[in-house]
Design an enzyme around this catalytic site. Structure first.
Site, PDB file in Angstrom:
ATOM      1  N   SER A 178       0.832  -1.207   0.000  1.00 41.57           N
ATOM      2  CA  SER A 178       0.000   0.000   0.000  1.00 41.57           C
ATOM      3  C   SER A 178       0.863   1.254   0.000  1.00 41.57           C
ATOM      4  O   SER A 178       0.621   2.186  -0.773  1.00 41.57           O
ATOM      5  CB  SER A 178      -0.901   0.030   1.237  1.00 41.57           C
TER       6      SER A 178
ATOM      7  N   ARG B 160       0.410   8.243   5.867  1.00 41.67           N
ATOM      8  CA  ARG B 160      -0.522   7.432   6.661  1.00 41.67           C
ATOM      9  C   ARG B 160      -1.928   8.024   6.621  1.00 41.67           C
ATOM     10  O   ARG B 160      -2.922   7.291   6.650  1.00 41.67           O
ATOM     11  CB  ARG B 160      -0.030   7.233   8.099  1.00 41.67           C
TER      12      ARG B 160
ATOM     13  N   HIS C 264      -3.222   6.761   3.493  1.00 48.01           N
ATOM     14  CA  HIS C 264      -3.452   5.326   3.643  1.00 48.01           C
ATOM     15  C   HIS C 264      -4.798   5.043   4.315  1.00 48.01           C
ATOM     16  O   HIS C 264      -5.507   4.110   3.947  1.00 48.01           O
ATOM     17  CB  HIS C 264      -2.295   4.733   4.464  1.00 48.01           C
TER      18      HIS C 264
END
Lengths: 218, 218
Positions: free
Chosen positions: A15, A43, A46
């Site tokens: 990812s 993040r 994400h």
């Protein structure tokens, strides 16, 4: 259907690789200011699959470094929602003896809110201010919590190390984050409407994983 | 700074008004299929400030109606993350005697995961399947949880009323949601990469508020 990846570590690595590649495609000239800011921004992307966080996450006063210090000192992490609190990984925080709280459903918050005619989120911030020790506020939902922090700091009533201010919303959220960003308080803010408890938790997680030198953690 | 709205009810009303107005601007011809689907889609936008949910949320088998039935019968709501569970409003669920669970941190999930070489999210789904009574699965994070549900239903091992399948992510998430959407299982899915625990919780909340005839609830 039997071919899907069942190893979480591999999923996360892949990812972050995709996120890095797509950032390069979206904006080949984009430069992260520091590796820690890079971890935080990636993040947030994400956790939302939303590349808007590449541009709307803004940092002042080295907030992310100060938050790492609070964690290392075993200080307090205070969230405005139980959802943000639930999304924060506790493993590293526990290793450092950190404390984490959300006072929004505390009986005293109901009482203060009613008595003073303020939101429970504001009352919860007032309660948290009574804690001893270094404090980081993590706000993913309530603009009024941000305003409460700004007002209390302005009135000199408040000790605070840094604020993660990423409330999502259509009324007051963008204004509250702009005011936070322009204040003297070290902060990480998501300018505009976007944000949320998930993004708030993701930012805390990126900051703590970075202390341990890991980008990926479950 | 003294001018911000401190009354949550007013904030939410105003937010939904803005969302409705902007949907009309974005796509003047857009038609919601039912008022309940409208509530669900608008609340997903409300929780993310992301209008992509106008087009990527898809419904099959009247899942949203079936979920209301499960709630009214006091059935089980099972989430894949504690964050989704934390975001679900418990007030109405409690009125109906519903049960809500997340097994991902259950000790048995760790054990099953290790023994079988599967993710804890998959193990948690296996554990939940042992519950008696009507069940709704709410998946905001783990594509493997979706695949576990699909595999178990296919193998005839599973009783299930409906799935809310909105895992966010770059690896497997979109594929898992497409597979769910194309299956026989009544579902609400967010096609593509986007979704998350916040969106999962928002969908459950929209569905339960609609039972009570309210759009806005805190």
């Amino acid at each position: 259907m039997d071919q899907y990846i069942k190893v979480p570590h591999q999923i996360t690595d892949k990812s972050f690789e995709i996120i890095s590649d797509e950032i390069k495609e979206l904006d080949p000239t984009f430069q992260f200011q520091t590796p820690l800011q890079e971890d935080i921004i990636k993040r947030a992307i994400h956790t939302s699959a939303d590349f808007d966080y590449l541009k709307n996450l803004v940092f002042t006063g080295k907030a992310e470094i100060l938050i790492q210090e609070v964690i290392k000192q075993g200080g307090h992490i205070i969230t405005d929602t139980n959802m943000a609190l639930a999304g924060i990984n506790k493993k590293i925080l526990d290793q450092y003896g950190c404390h984490y709280h959300c006072f929004v459903n505390d009986e005293r918050a109901f009482k203060i809110s009613k008595e003073k005619g303020i939101t429970r989120s504001m009352a919860a911030i007032q309660l948290a201010s009574q804690l001893e020790g270094p404090k980081v506020y993590v706000i993913g939902n309530a603009p009024t919590a941000i305003y409460q922090i700004l007002e209390s700091v302005e009135a000199g009533k408040f000790e605070i190390e840094a604020v993660i201010g990423v409330p999502v919303g259509f009324v007051g959220a963008a204004e509250s984050k702009k005011a936070l960003h322009e204040s003297e308080i070290p902060s990480i803010a998501a300018l505009g409407r976007k944000g949320g408890s998930n993004v708030a938790a993701a930012i805390v997680n990126a900051i703590q994983y970075n202390i341990k030198g890991i980008i990926h953690q479950h």
